[in-house]
Design a protein around this motif. Structure first.
Motif, PDB file in Angstrom:
ATOM      1  N   TYR A   7       0.854  -1.189   0.000  1.00  0.00           N
ATOM      2  CA  TYR A   7       0.000   0.000   0.000  1.00  0.00           C
ATOM      3  C   TYR A   7       0.886   1.234   0.000  1.00  0.00           C
ATOM      4  O   TYR A   7       1.830   1.325   0.792  1.00  0.00           O
ATOM      5  CB  TYR A   7      -0.887  -0.012   1.236  1.00  0.00           C
ATOM      6  CG  TYR A   7      -1.952   1.031   1.239  1.00  0.00           C
ATOM      7  CD1 TYR A   7      -3.121   0.839   0.515  1.00  0.00           C
ATOM      8  CD2 TYR A   7      -1.798   2.201   1.959  1.00  0.00           C
ATOM      9  CE1 TYR A   7      -4.116   1.782   0.512  1.00  0.00           C
ATOM     10  CE2 TYR A   7      -2.794   3.150   1.967  1.00  0.00           C
ATOM     11  CZ  TYR A   7      -3.949   2.936   1.240  1.00  0.00           C
ATOM     12  OH  TYR A   7      -4.926   3.871   1.254  1.00  0.00           O
ATOM     13  N   PRO A   8       0.642   2.201  -0.868  1.00  0.00           N
ATOM     14  CA  PRO A   8       1.516   3.371  -0.926  1.00  0.00           C
ATOM     15  C   PRO A   8       1.439   4.181   0.356  1.00  0.00           C
ATOM     16  O   PRO A   8       0.384   4.318   0.964  1.00  0.00           O
ATOM     17  CB  PRO A   8       0.966   4.168  -2.123  1.00  0.00           C
ATOM     18  CG  PRO A   8      -0.441   3.700  -2.263  1.00  0.00           C
ATOM     19  CD  PRO A   8      -0.452   2.268  -1.839  1.00  0.00           C
ATOM     20  N   THR A   9       2.560   4.684   0.763  1.00  0.00           N
ATOM     21  CA  THR A   9       2.609   5.472   1.996  1.00  0.00           C
ATOM     22  C   THR A   9       2.136   6.884   1.722  1.00  0.00           C
ATOM     23  O   THR A   9       2.262   7.407   0.628  1.00  0.00           O
ATOM     24  CB  THR A   9       4.047   5.517   2.523  1.00  0.00           C
ATOM     25  OG1 THR A   9       4.894   6.088   1.522  1.00  0.00           O
ATOM     26  CG2 THR A   9       4.543   4.115   2.849  1.00  0.00           C
ATOM     27  N   HIS A  10       1.585   7.479   2.752  1.00  0.00           N
ATOM     28  CA  HIS A  10       1.128   8.862   2.633  1.00  0.00           C
ATOM     29  C   HIS A  10       2.334   9.798   2.637  1.00  0.00           C
ATOM     30  O   HIS A  10       3.314   9.563   3.348  1.00  0.00           O
ATOM     31  CB  HIS A  10       0.199   9.232   3.788  1.00  0.00           C
ATOM     32  CG  HIS A  10      -1.118   8.560   3.703  1.00  0.00           C
ATOM     33  ND1 HIS A  10      -2.155   9.067   2.972  1.00  0.00           N
ATOM     34  CD2 HIS A  10      -1.559   7.397   4.239  1.00  0.00           C
ATOM     35  CE1 HIS A  10      -3.202   8.267   3.074  1.00  0.00           C
ATOM     36  NE2 HIS A  10      -2.872   7.246   3.826  1.00  0.00           N
ATOM     37  N   TRP A 315      -7.564  -6.163  -3.158  1.00  0.00           N
ATOM     38  CA  TRP A 315      -8.295  -5.080  -2.502  1.00  0.00           C
ATOM     39  C   TRP A 315      -9.803  -5.328  -2.470  1.00  0.00           C
ATOM     40  O   TRP A 315     -10.478  -4.844  -1.556  1.00  0.00           O
ATOM     41  CB  TRP A 315      -8.027  -3.758  -3.219  1.00  0.00           C
ATOM     42  CG  TRP A 315      -6.623  -3.273  -3.075  1.00  0.00           C
ATOM     43  CD1 TRP A 315      -5.641  -3.311  -4.013  1.00  0.00           C
ATOM     44  CD2 TRP A 315      -6.043  -2.684  -1.910  1.00  0.00           C
ATOM     45  NE1 TRP A 315      -4.483  -2.792  -3.515  1.00  0.00           N
ATOM     46  CE2 TRP A 315      -4.702  -2.400  -2.215  1.00  0.00           C
ATOM     47  CE3 TRP A 315      -6.528  -2.393  -0.637  1.00  0.00           C
ATOM     48  CZ2 TRP A 315      -3.834  -1.812  -1.299  1.00  0.00           C
ATOM     49  CZ3 TRP A 315      -5.665  -1.809   0.275  1.00  0.00           C
ATOM     50  CH2 TRP A 315      -4.343  -1.521  -0.053  1.00  0.00           C
ATOM     51  N   VAL A 376      -2.254   9.098  -8.554  1.00  0.00           N
ATOM     52  CA  VAL A 376      -1.768   8.152  -7.547  1.00  0.00           C
ATOM     53  C   VAL A 376      -2.307   8.508  -6.169  1.00  0.00           C
ATOM     54  O   VAL A 376      -2.743   7.639  -5.408  1.00  0.00           O
ATOM     55  CB  VAL A 376      -0.230   8.124  -7.542  1.00  0.00           C
ATOM     56  CG1 VAL A 376       0.291   7.224  -6.423  1.00  0.00           C
ATOM     57  CG2 VAL A 376       0.299   7.628  -8.891  1.00  0.00           C
ATOM     58  N   VAL A 377      -2.298   9.792  -5.840  1.00  0.00           N
ATOM     59  CA  VAL A 377      -2.790  10.225  -4.534  1.00  0.00           C
ATOM     60  C   VAL A 377      -4.283   9.918  -4.409  1.00  0.00           C
ATOM     61  O   VAL A 377      -4.748   9.420  -3.371  1.00  0.00           O
ATOM     62  CB  VAL A 377      -2.524  11.724  -4.339  1.00  0.00           C
ATOM     63  CG1 VAL A 377      -3.148  12.215  -3.032  1.00  0.00           C
ATOM     64  CG2 VAL A 377      -1.024  11.998  -4.355  1.00  0.00           C
ATOM     65  N   GLU A 379      -6.029   7.627  -6.043  1.00  0.00           N
ATOM     66  CA  GLU A 379      -6.223   6.182  -5.954  1.00  0.00           C
ATOM     67  C   GLU A 379      -5.953   5.694  -4.538  1.00  0.00           C
ATOM     68  O   GLU A 379      -6.698   4.866  -4.000  1.00  0.00           O
ATOM     69  CB  GLU A 379      -5.315   5.472  -6.948  1.00  0.00           C
ATOM     70  CG  GLU A 379      -5.520   3.964  -6.974  1.00  0.00           C
ATOM     71  CD  GLU A 379      -4.546   3.273  -7.904  1.00  0.00           C
ATOM     72  OE1 GLU A 379      -4.945   2.329  -8.607  1.00  0.00           O
ATOM     73  OE2 GLU A 379      -3.366   3.681  -7.918  1.00  0.00           O
ATOM     74  N   ARG A 380      -4.905   6.217  -3.922  1.00  0.00           N
ATOM     75  CA  ARG A 380      -4.576   5.818  -2.554  1.00  0.00           C
ATOM     76  C   ARG A 380      -5.696   6.217  -1.591  1.00  0.00           C
ATOM     77  O   ARG A 380      -6.062   5.445  -0.698  1.00  0.00           O
ATOM     78  CB  ARG A 380      -3.258   6.482  -2.149  1.00  0.00           C
ATOM     79  CG  ARG A 380      -2.833   6.167  -0.714  1.00  0.00           C
ATOM     80  CD  ARG A 380      -1.469   6.769  -0.422  1.00  0.00           C
ATOM     81  NE  ARG A 380      -1.489   8.207  -0.618  1.00  0.00           N
ATOM     82  CZ  ARG A 380      -0.531   8.883  -1.249  1.00  0.00           C
ATOM     83  NH1 ARG A 380       0.488   8.243  -1.773  1.00  0.00           N
ATOM     84  NH2 ARG A 380      -0.606  10.196  -1.367  1.00  0.00           N
ATOM     85  N   GLU A 381      -6.232   7.413  -1.768  1.00  0.00           N
ATOM     86  CA  GLU A 381      -7.316   7.863  -0.896  1.00  0.00           C
ATOM     87  C   GLU A 381      -8.547   6.962  -1.029  1.00  0.00           C
ATOM     88  O   GLU A 381      -9.170   6.595  -0.025  1.00  0.00           O
ATOM     89  CB  GLU A 381      -7.692   9.310  -1.238  1.00  0.00           C
ATOM     90  CG  GLU A 381      -6.607  10.321  -0.904  1.00  0.00           C
ATOM     91  CD  GLU A 381      -6.968  11.713  -1.388  1.00  0.00           C
ATOM     92  OE1 GLU A 381      -7.986  11.830  -2.106  1.00  0.00           O
ATOM     93  OE2 GLU A 381      -6.246  12.665  -1.073  1.00  0.00           O
ATOM     94  N   ALA A 384      -8.001   3.590   0.600  1.00  0.00           N
ATOM     95  CA  ALA A 384      -8.066   3.695   2.057  1.00  0.00           C
ATOM     96  C   ALA A 384      -9.504   3.752   2.543  1.00  0.00           C
ATOM     97  O   ALA A 384      -9.856   3.126   3.560  1.00  0.00           O
ATOM     98  CB  ALA A 384      -7.300   4.942   2.510  1.00  0.00           C
ATOM     99  N   PRO A 447      -3.183  -2.649   5.049  1.00  0.00           N
ATOM    100  CA  PRO A 447      -2.403  -1.648   4.327  1.00  0.00           C
ATOM    101  C   PRO A 447      -1.684  -0.670   5.251  1.00  0.00           C
ATOM    102  O   PRO A 447      -0.757   0.007   4.811  1.00  0.00           O
ATOM    103  CB  PRO A 447      -3.455  -0.911   3.503  1.00  0.00           C
ATOM    104  CG  PRO A 447      -4.719  -1.107   4.249  1.00  0.00           C
ATOM    105  CD  PRO A 447      -4.614  -2.460   4.859  1.00  0.00           C
TER     106      PRO A 447
END
Length: 450
Positions: A7-10, A315, A376-377, A379-381, A384, A447
């Motif tokens: 999972y990508p880090t913030h 996911w 990318v940001v 998608e991560r949001e 989450a 994640p």
């Protein structure tokens, strides 16, 4: 053991490491306060102007009659927006802008332009005709288009395609028509009070039949063309600057042209209005209705096609793309959660569905090279938000899949859960996901764990 992408880090903070505080006029509460004040003042002024022209009694009668088609139109646009429902605040803003700001601009500008033309030409009758067929369409459609433009610019995440443009434009036009109908119906009632006409032969009844029964969709139909233009612009890549400007302008010009043609129908002879209504307005309404419904079905197909990649990554559950691509299955999932876990759980499942749909649309734009720099940001949001609601949403999704999936023919003995079914063998639920992609057990993966 299968491995899943981390999972990508913030991000820890701004790139330069400094915290940047917005100036006072950039703060959200300042912008919201200024907008609410503007709309409230516009509403007070427009109410005063309409009441002055219709009288208190005519104003009250106009409100009571003009409000009748509003719930039906709002419900229709809300139904159209159910695949990826936008926030209510956008619809409230659109309706308030149409009913207050756009109506005020139209009344002031139309009155000023008509009086100027009458003074310049010394022919009041031709000034009224020119004002209705030329000035009014330009002013009214431009003022309504301003709401669509504002949502497009400042609520970009909520404005992702044609359906969003249709909904915002249609709700704005519904608010505008509401205020305009108050004026026309209230004026007609005042005329009947003077002449003593009553019943179905009155001017009020005739105005009500034409504006509320026959053509409540007229203003939404015009402005929806502008919304389609902005929707196409939203689907375009950010580098296509010319297209993102010219297509909304083209939609606005079409809206003005259709509006002018409709307003000018009364000059085509005694039956011109009915001829234009039957030969032009009704077919145009049917065509745009079909286009909106087709676009809605296309969005559901996009959900089914884009989400399987997140099933492979772990996911989403194996049946979730199927459930999320069917409005009936979605409703079943919400009903299941509400019946077994309460209203809050049903709300969480609805949010899960909305976030998953946004994720599918985001990936669809990304594959076509039309996503923004924050892909990318974003998608991560969205991932989450899905992960936070997975414990409540998964049982509801599985239930909806079992109840809505068509029965499969059995050609041989079932295979154990978690293994691939050979060709010609019936696989039990959870072994093979719909639409041809293999299923994998949902991983015990956190994640937020490093």
């Amino acid at each position: 053991m299968a491995t899943f992408p981390p999972y990508p880090t913030h991000p820890a903070g701004p790139v330069d490491g400094a915290l940047r505080h917005p100036r006072w006029w950039q703060r959200r509460w300042v912008r919201y306060g200024a907008l609410i004040t503007l709309l409230a003042l516009s509403g007070l002024v427009i109410l005063a102007l309409v009441r002055e022209q219709t009288g208190t009694e005519g104003f009250l009668v106009g409100i009571c009659l003009a409000v009748l088609p509003v719930p039906l139109l709002i419900a229709a646009f809300r139904w159209l927006d159910r695949v990826e429902p936008g926030p209510w605040r956008n619809m409230l803003f659109a309706f308030a802008w149409g009913a207050c700001a756009a109506a005020l601009i139209a009344i002031v500008a139309n009155s000023f332009a008509t009086r100027w033309i009458a003074t310049a030409t010394a022919d009041p009758s031709s000034a009224d005709t020119l004002g209705a067929t030329v000035i009014a369409p330009i002013v009214e459609e431009s003022s309504k288009a301003a709401a669509v433009l504002l949502v497009f610019l400042f609520r970009r995440r909520d404005f992702t395609g044609i359906v969003d443009g249709v909904v915002i434009a249609g709700v704005t036009a519904t608010g505008f028509a509401f205020t305009e109908n108050i004026l026309y119906l209230g004026t007609a009632f005042g005329t009947d009070q003077i002449t003593g006409d009553r019943g179905i032969a009155s001017v009020t009844a005739a105005t009500f039949f034409v504006r509320v029964i026959m053509s409540p969709f007229a203003h939404p139909l015009f402005t929806v063309l502008t919304g389609i233009g902005f929707g196409i612009a939203a689907l375009s890549a950010e580098r296509q600057h010319v297209r993102r400007v010219l297509v909304p302008l083209g939609g606005l010009l079409l809206a003005m042209s259709m509006h002018a043609f409709w307003n000018g129908s009364s000059t085509f002879g005694p039956y011109g209005f009915f001829a234009v209504y039957g030969a032009f307005m009704v077919p145009a309404f049917g065509l745009l209705t079909w286009l909106a419904i087709w676009t809605r079905q296309r969005e559901l197909r996009t959900v089914r096609e884009e989400l399987p990649v997140y099933v492979f990554a772990g996911w989403l559950g194996p049946a979730e793309p199927f459930v999320l691509g069917s409005m009936r299955a979605r409703q079943m999932a919400r009903d299941y959660a509400g019946h077994h876990l309460g209203k809050q759980a049903a709300r969480a499942v609805g949010q899960y569905e909305a976030y998953a749909t946004s994720l599918a649309f985001l990936r669809h734009r990304g594959r076509r090279g039309r996503a923004g720099a924050d892909y990318v940001v974003r998608e991560r949001e969205l991932l989450a938000e899905l992960w936070k609601r997975r414990q409540v949403a998964r049982p509801a999704m599985e239930y909806a899949a079992r109840m809505s999936a068509p029965p499969r023919p059995v050609y041989g003995p079932p295979v154990p859960y978690g293994t691939a079914a050979p060709y010609g063998t019936a696989a039990p639920y959870g072994t093979a996901a719909p639409y041809g992609y293999p299923a994998a057990p949902y991983p015990a993966y956190n994640p937020y764990r490093s």
